[in-house]
Design an enzyme around this catalytic site. Sequence first.
Site, PDB file in Angstrom:
ATOM      1  N   LYS A 122      50.828  35.830 -60.678  1.00 33.93           N
ATOM      2  CA  LYS A 122      50.683  37.302 -60.880  1.00 33.93           C
ATOM      3  C   LYS A 122      51.850  37.861 -60.175  1.00 33.93           C
ATOM      4  O   LYS A 122      52.624  38.768 -60.667  1.00 33.93           O
ATOM      5  CB  LYS A 122      49.475  38.174 -60.454  1.00 33.93           C
ATOM      6  CG  LYS A 122      48.190  37.852 -61.178  1.00 33.93           C
ATOM      7  CD  LYS A 122      47.074  38.692 -60.950  1.00 33.93           C
ATOM      8  CE  LYS A 122      46.676  38.476 -59.660  1.00 33.93           C
ATOM      9  NZ  LYS A 122      46.035  37.209 -59.356  1.00 33.93           N
ATOM     10  N   ASN A 145      48.514  45.380 -57.380  1.00 35.03           N
ATOM     11  CA  ASN A 145      47.914  44.491 -56.251  1.00 35.03           C
ATOM     12  C   ASN A 145      49.111  44.169 -55.514  1.00 35.03           C
ATOM     13  O   ASN A 145      48.911  42.992 -54.672  1.00 35.03           O
ATOM     14  CB  ASN A 145      47.118  43.484 -57.143  1.00 35.03           C
ATOM     15  CG  ASN A 145      46.364  42.702 -56.202  1.00 35.03           C
ATOM     16  OD1 ASN A 145      45.731  43.343 -55.632  1.00 35.03           O
ATOM     17  ND2 ASN A 145      46.336  41.307 -56.493  1.00 35.03           N
ATOM     18  N   HIS A 191      37.216  33.776 -57.056  1.00 30.45           N
ATOM     19  CA  HIS A 191      36.214  34.682 -56.751  1.00 30.45           C
ATOM     20  C   HIS A 191      34.834  34.465 -57.152  1.00 30.45           C
ATOM     21  O   HIS A 191      34.384  35.475 -57.704  1.00 30.45           O
ATOM     22  CB  HIS A 191      36.693  36.118 -57.265  1.00 30.45           C
ATOM     23  CG  HIS A 191      38.121  36.553 -56.687  1.00 30.45           C
ATOM     24  ND1 HIS A 191      38.366  36.685 -55.461  1.00 30.45           N
ATOM     25  CD2 HIS A 191      39.280  36.663 -57.514  1.00 30.45           C
ATOM     26  CE1 HIS A 191      39.579  36.957 -55.450  1.00 30.45           C
ATOM     27  NE2 HIS A 191      40.208  37.116 -56.636  1.00 30.45           N
TER      28      HIS A 191
END
Length: 453
Positions: A122, A145, A191
Amino acid sequence: MSGHLISSDRQRIVVGLGKTGLACARWLYRAGTPFRVVDTRANPPGLDELQRECPGVEVVCSPLDAELLSTADELIVSPGLSLKEPAIAAAIEAGAKVVGDIELFCREVTAPIVAITGSNGKSTVTTLVGLMAEKAGVRVGVGGNIGLPVLEMLEQGEKDLYVLELSSFQLETTHSLRAKAATVLNVTPDHMDRYASLVEYHQAKHRIYRGCEGAVYNRDDARTTPLIPEAVNVLSFGTGRPPGLKDFGLLTEDGETWLVQGLEKLLPVSEMKIRGQHNYANAMAALALGSLAGLPMMAMLDALREFPGLAHRCEWVADINGVGWFNDSKATNEGATVAAIEGLGIGLTGKIILIAGGDGKGADFTELKPSVQRYVKDVLVMGVDGPRLAEAVGSVAPVQRVVDMADAVAKAKALATEGDIVLLAPACASFDMFDGFEHRGAVFREQVEALHG
C-alpha cells in the site's frame, strides 16, 4: 470540563484520542461542532494538545461505557478500536452511526480521490501515485494510513487530487469514499487477531470499491477481483501478459523484462531502481491507477525511473563479501514476507538467510512454507512467536532461535556465502521487542553497518 458551548441537535463522541483522534477533534472544534472525547487510557497521547487547542471540550478517561456511547448520534472511532468492542457495538445497536477520519475527509473534499488498500504494498503504491501526479504538475495530497492524517491535509490548501492509503480498519468506518480510482492490491491473512476469518477481512478491504468510478485489481490474486456494476471502468495488472489492450503486465523478450500495457512496451524493469516481482506489480498497479486518474504516461514512467523505494520495504542495506543485506522490516504479515522472498529469490544465484519473528497477530505461518522451501537455506527466528514460526517452517529449512537482532545478524553472517542474501522480513509485528517496524529496521541496519568495522 464543561461541554462545548455551541448547541447542536446531534451528539458526537470521538472515541480514542492519539494522532487520529486529535486530528478529528481539531477539525470538529474549528468547524464549531460540539463533541466529547472518550479514551480508555488515563493520560492518552494528545490530551495536552486537545486541552490547549480545544478548551471546553469534555474528556472522559475511563473504560468505554455503553450507556454514554449510546447517547451519541455519531461515533468518530479511532481505527485502532474494533467495532466489536461491547460498548461500541451497543451504541451501534442503539442507532449510533460510526465513522472515522476518512469519512469526515470524504464529506469535505470535492477533488478526486485515488484510494489504495491491500495486505502489502500500500505505502509503495500510494507514494508512487503521488510522485506520478507531482511529475505531471498536479497539486496532490498524499496521506491516510501513511504520512499525514487526512484531516490535516485539508489545512494545506486546495488540491487537484488526493491519493490515500487506507487500511481495513479505516475502511470499516468509511461510507462516502466514491473514489475516482480504487484498488485492492492483494489479500493475504493479516490482523487475524481482529477479524474472525479471512472472509471478514476480505469484506473490509473490498469496501474501497463502493461507489468508485474506476477499479484496479490484481490478476494474480483472485481475492482482489471487484464485484461492481458493469459501468465501472476496470483495469488489471499482473506478472503475466495482459489480457486486454488497456491492462498492465510483464513481457520478457530477448532477455529483457518490460512493463507493458496491452501490446505496448512501456519501460524495461532494468531502468527502475526498485527490484523484485512484487515491486514490478506495485509499479503496474500505480500505472493503472494513474491512468484512471488521467495522469500522462510519460510523467508516470519518469516517476518510476526515479523512485528509490521506501525505507524498510525490501530496502538494500549493504553488500559485504558478495552477500546482499536487505531490510524489509515492514513485512509484518505472512504475505509480505512471501512477496519479499519470492521477489528477491527469483534469479538469485545463492540462497536467502531469513530473519523473522515477533508478534504474529494470530497467524499460523503455514503460508511461508512453499517460498521458504524454494529459496531459503536457513531461518533465524526471534520474538514471542518465534517458536510458532519455527514449528511452521522447520520441516522445510533449518531453523535457529536468536535472542536479539545483534545475535541474528552475527549468525546470518556466519551462515551466508557469496551469492546469498540476508533478508529481514519478519512476518510479524514488532512491538514485543521494538518500538515499531521502523525501530526494528533501524536496529538491523545498525548491526549490518557495524559489520564493516
